[in-house]
Design a protein around this motif. Structure first.
Motif, PDB file in Angstrom:
ATOM      1  N   HIS A 104     -47.452 -12.301  -7.689  1.00  0.00           N
ATOM      2  CA  HIS A 104     -48.524 -11.400  -7.264  1.00  0.00           C
ATOM      3  C   HIS A 104     -49.494 -11.179  -8.420  1.00  0.00           C
ATOM      4  CE1 HIS A 104     -47.272 -10.265  -3.257  1.00  0.00           C
ATOM      5  NE2 HIS A 104     -46.049  -9.983  -3.662  1.00  0.00           N
ATOM      6  N   THR A 105     -50.760 -10.984  -8.086  1.00  0.00           N
ATOM      7  CA  THR A 105     -51.781 -10.782  -9.118  1.00  0.00           C
ATOM      8  C   THR A 105     -52.334  -9.364  -9.125  1.00  0.00           C
ATOM      9  OG1 THR A 105     -53.495 -11.603  -7.612  1.00  0.00           O
ATOM     10  CG2 THR A 105     -52.459 -13.205  -9.091  1.00  0.00           C
ATOM     11  N   SER A 106     -51.680  -8.475  -8.370  1.00  0.00           N
ATOM     12  CA  SER A 106     -52.050  -7.058  -8.370  1.00  0.00           C
ATOM     13  C   SER A 106     -50.778  -6.253  -8.122  1.00  0.00           C
ATOM     14  CB  SER A 106     -53.093  -6.770  -7.282  1.00  0.00           C
ATOM     15  OG  SER A 106     -53.522  -5.425  -7.342  1.00  0.00           O
ATOM     16  N   GLU A 107     -50.876  -4.939  -8.235  1.00  0.00           N
ATOM     17  CA  GLU A 107     -49.703  -4.087  -8.069  1.00  0.00           C
ATOM     18  C   GLU A 107     -49.024  -4.348  -6.721  1.00  0.00           C
ATOM     19  OE1 GLU A 107     -52.039  -0.126  -6.400  1.00  0.00           O
ATOM     20  OE2 GLU A 107     -51.360  -0.204  -8.477  1.00  0.00           O
ATOM     21  N   VAL A 108     -47.706  -4.261  -6.730  1.00  0.00           N
ATOM     22  CA  VAL A 108     -46.923  -4.478  -5.519  1.00  0.00           C
ATOM     23  C   VAL A 108     -46.517  -3.106  -4.987  1.00  0.00           C
ATOM     24  CG1 VAL A 108     -44.994  -5.713  -4.488  1.00  0.00           C
ATOM     25  CG2 VAL A 108     -46.075  -6.614  -6.561  1.00  0.00           C
ATOM     26  N   CYS A 109     -46.973  -2.767  -3.783  1.00  0.00           N
ATOM     27  CA  CYS A 109     -46.782  -1.405  -3.287  1.00  0.00           C
ATOM     28  C   CYS A 109     -45.765  -1.307  -2.164  1.00  0.00           C
ATOM     29  CB  CYS A 109     -48.118  -0.824  -2.822  1.00  0.00           C
ATOM     30  SG  CYS A 109     -48.932  -1.776  -1.532  1.00  0.00           S
ATOM     31  N   ALA A 110     -45.256  -2.426  -1.645  1.00  0.00           N
ATOM     32  CA  ALA A 110     -44.291  -2.362  -0.542  1.00  0.00           C
ATOM     33  C   ALA A 110     -43.307  -3.514  -0.633  1.00  0.00           C
ATOM     34  CB  ALA A 110     -45.028  -2.405   0.805  1.00  0.00           C
ATOM     35  N   CYS A 111     -42.054  -3.246  -0.251  1.00  0.00           N
ATOM     36  CA  CYS A 111     -41.052  -4.301  -0.191  1.00  0.00           C
ATOM     37  C   CYS A 111     -40.019  -3.957   0.875  1.00  0.00           C
ATOM     38  CB  CYS A 111     -40.387  -4.534  -1.548  1.00  0.00           C
ATOM     39  SG  CYS A 111     -39.507  -3.100  -2.236  1.00  0.00           S
ATOM     40  N   ALA A 112     -39.401  -4.978   1.461  1.00  0.00           N
ATOM     41  CA  ALA A 112     -38.414  -4.754   2.523  1.00  0.00           C
ATOM     42  C   ALA A 112     -37.530  -5.986   2.663  1.00  0.00           C
ATOM     43  CB  ALA A 112     -39.112  -4.449   3.851  1.00  0.00           C
ATOM     44  N   TRP A 113     -36.222  -5.756   2.740  1.00  0.00           N
ATOM     45  CA  TRP A 113     -35.266  -6.834   2.969  1.00  0.00           C
ATOM     46  C   TRP A 113     -35.200  -7.157   4.458  1.00  0.00           C
ATOM     47  CZ3 TRP A 113     -32.750  -9.633  -0.697  1.00  0.00           C
ATOM     48  CH2 TRP A 113     -32.671  -9.107  -1.994  1.00  0.00           C
ATOM     49  N   SER A 114     -35.067  -8.430   4.760  1.00  0.00           N
ATOM     50  CA  SER A 114     -34.828  -8.823   6.145  1.00  0.00           C
ATOM     51  C   SER A 114     -33.422  -8.394   6.548  1.00  0.00           C
ATOM     52  CB  SER A 114     -34.961 -10.341   6.296  1.00  0.00           C
ATOM     53  OG  SER A 114     -34.414 -10.754   7.529  1.00  0.00           O
ATOM     54  N   PRO A 115     -33.255  -7.850   7.759  1.00  0.00           N
ATOM     55  CA  PRO A 115     -31.912  -7.473   8.212  1.00  0.00           C
ATOM     56  C   PRO A 115     -31.022  -8.679   8.492  1.00  0.00           C
ATOM     57  CG  PRO A 115     -33.510  -7.169   9.968  1.00  0.00           C
ATOM     58  CD  PRO A 115     -34.293  -7.500   8.740  1.00  0.00           C
ATOM     59  N   ALA A 116     -31.633  -9.875   8.494  1.00  0.00           N
ATOM     60  CA  ALA A 116     -30.870 -11.071   8.839  1.00  0.00           C
ATOM     61  C   ALA A 116     -30.177 -11.714   7.651  1.00  0.00           C
ATOM     62  CB  ALA A 116     -31.791 -12.104   9.496  1.00  0.00           C
TER      63      ALA A 116
END
Length: 561
Positions: free
Chosen positions: A212-224
């Motif tokens: 990424h080239t800018s701040e990372v504001c969200a993340c989420a694991w796949s339930p699979a």
């Protein structure tokens, strides 16, 4: 036949127009009786000009008559574009063109104002970050003073360790009984003033994902399984494959291990292209993303863009799949929430009840949900119903977050008014008002415990994270504070319970991620990165934690106790 003078003729036309309601025409035609002075510029009006007055008046009368099909409001708006002098110097067709041109100019000004308002309506968490960055600057002197005090007290380390040990002994009051955590007679302040280095997660157990080239504001694991999604201000979301036993070297910038989901074509530095929120559907086959451009997008797990959902007129702040996976719910700065029919790829229903930006949304079940807003109000709505089925009023500030408990019977909310509240769908007033924080509460989470969960024998808890740098755990049945986790030095933006309900992860602007043992009431593991942390999340198995940072990275921590 009675003779009539030009002055009398003009006066009769003036009175006729005036009494007929055409006041603009009357003003244009009228002049001071008997003095032949134009009321517009005060100059004498020669008799030969009277016929021009009458012609202009009749043309304008015709123009007004042609507008009678419009509403009275529209007519007033049209007339407001013209000046009295225009009525004398221009014919009706020129006047009509003037109205069209000025309407276009007005619309452009309105569009500019609309864009300006949305630029000012920055993402909630970005706005609060900036506010508290300023607060941090004001507190720098205080921090320097504290550091000086720490240096002067280094010779008291032995005494401090004894105090911390004694404090940890007190935590034993909070017992992890068969039915979960139960508090003592008084809430505990769990301090970690001298967290042991043994708690620090070694670099060998940390994978740093770069790209990424800018701040990372969200993340989420796949339930699979092993897929991790992240969203950034660089106008992309990314899907990372985190295989079991993966090494740092095999994942950093590895093209085979990351899919880049571009939300705009080509390079852009525009803030309006931020990916603000994302969520996986229940089986992990589809990823939905929300963007500052007002659009929601659906992607397959292999990075294919499946559909673009466009109807919002402002940034999308929150986005959630329902459990069934047939609807997506979005909340926007445009003050509305929308339920999207995923299969039809269209708006199912548009909910326009809030008077301020919609900050958060959360499904209660497959067809009903809650929304919160800067207008201090919470609405519970249902697909197919034109009006809210419930309105919760009680907060005195922006409601930053709403979350339903695992059974869908209780709703938790938190606000800039420094309170969290618990509501029941069966009553109008809040059930509990939680008031132990010292500053704004940014987010809340329910524990995956109690009825309706995989951990039914453990007590249901609520965690709240605040700009006062603390995380607090609440007994939701009694509405009282169980303990305060005081390990951070700056605002806490995210908290997440482990799937088994035994641990809590918290991420802060102080760059630290703490993993708290709820059984022992202290930090079990900690990691410090190179930027503020905006979100933390656990994978389904509970052995990995992801955190997204302001330094453009995503970190994956191996957690096995």
């Amino acid at each position: 036949m009675t003779n009539i003078t030009s002055v009398e003729l003009n006066y009769l036309v003036f009175r006729y127009l005036q009494e007929s309601g055409f006041t603009h025409s009357a003003f244009a035609l009228g002049y001071e009786a008997g003095i032949n002075k134009c009321p517009i510029d005060g100059n004498l009006v020669p008799p030969g000009a009277l016929i021009t007055f009458v012609q202009k008046g009749l043309q304008y009368l015709e123009m007004e008559a042609n507008l009678t099909c419009q509403s009275e409001t529209d007519m007033d708006e049209d007339f407001s574009f013209l000046q009295p002098l225009d009525l004398i110097t221009k014919d009706v067709y020129a006047l009509q063109q003037m109205i069209k041109d000025k309407k276009k100019s007005q619309q452009k000004d309105m569009d500019k104002e609309f864009d300006r308002e949305h630029d000012e309506g920055e993402l909630k968490h970005v706005r609060e970050r900036e506010k508290h960055d300023r607060e941090k600057e004001r507190e720098k002197d205080k921090e320097r003073t504290e550091k000086d005090k720490e240096k002067r007290k280094q010779h008291e380390d032995h005494t401090l360790r004894e105090m911390v040990t004694d404090q940890e002994d007190k935590v034993d009051v909070i017992k992890h009984e068969e039915n979960g955590i139960s508090g003592g007679s008084e809430p505990m302040d769990i301090s970690t003033a001298s967290t042991s280095r043994a708690c620090e997660i070694p670099s060998s157990d940390v994978i740093i994902l770069e790209g990424h080239t800018s701040e990372v504001c969200a993340c989420a694991w796949s339930p699979a399984g092993s897929l991790l999604a992240s969203g950034s201000g660089d106008s992309t979301a990314r899907i990372w494959t985190i295989a079991e036993g993966a090494s740092r070297s095999s994942l950093q910038n590895g093209p085979s291990n990351v899919l880049v989901l571009k939300h705009v074509k080509g390079k852009t530095n525009e803030k309006s292209k931020d990916v603000t929120t994302l969520d996986w559907n229940g089986d992990g086959t589809l990823l939905a993303t929300g963007s500052y451009d007002g659009q929601a997008r659906i992607w397959s797990s292999n990075g294919e863009l499946k559909s673009i959902l466009s109807k919002h007129k402002g940034p999308v702040f929150s986005l959630k799949w329902n459990k069934k996976g047939d609807y997506i719910l979005t909340g926007s700065c445009d003050k509305t929430a929308i339920v999207w029919d995923v299969k039809a790829e269209e708006c199912k229903q548009h909910f326009e009840f809030h008077s301020g930006p919609t900050l958060d949304v959360d499904w209660r079940n497959n067809v009903s949900f809650a929304t919160s807003s800067t207008d201090s109000t919470i609405y519970v709505c249902k697909v197919g119903e034109k009006l809210p089925i419930k309105t919760f009023s009680g907060h005195q500030g922006e409601v930053n977050c709403v979350k339903w408990d695992p059974t869908g019977s209780l709703l938790a909310s938190c606000s800039d008014d420094i309170t969290a509240k618990i509501w029941s769908i069966n009553q109008d007033k809040y059930v509990h008002n939680l008031r132990d924080h010292a500053k704004e509460i940014y987010t809340i989470r329910w524990s995956p415990t109690g009825p309706g969960t995989n951990n039914p024998n453990q007590q249901l808890l609520l965690a709240s994270a605040s700009f006062d740098s603390t995380v607090k755990l609440w007994d939701v049945e009694l509405g009282r504070l169980i303990c305060s986790l005081n390990g951070h030095r700056d605002p806490v933006y995210s908290v997440a319970f482990s799937p088994n309900g035994e641990y809590l992860a918290s991420g802060s602007l102080d760059r630290s991620l703490h993993i708290w043992s709820l059984k022992e009431g202290k930090i079990a593991k900690t990691y410090t990165g190179n930027g503020g942390i905006f979100e933390v999340c656990w994978n389904k198995e509970g052995d990995k934690i992801a955190a997204c940072f302001a330094d453009n990275t995503v970190c994956v921590l191996d957690f096995r106790m």
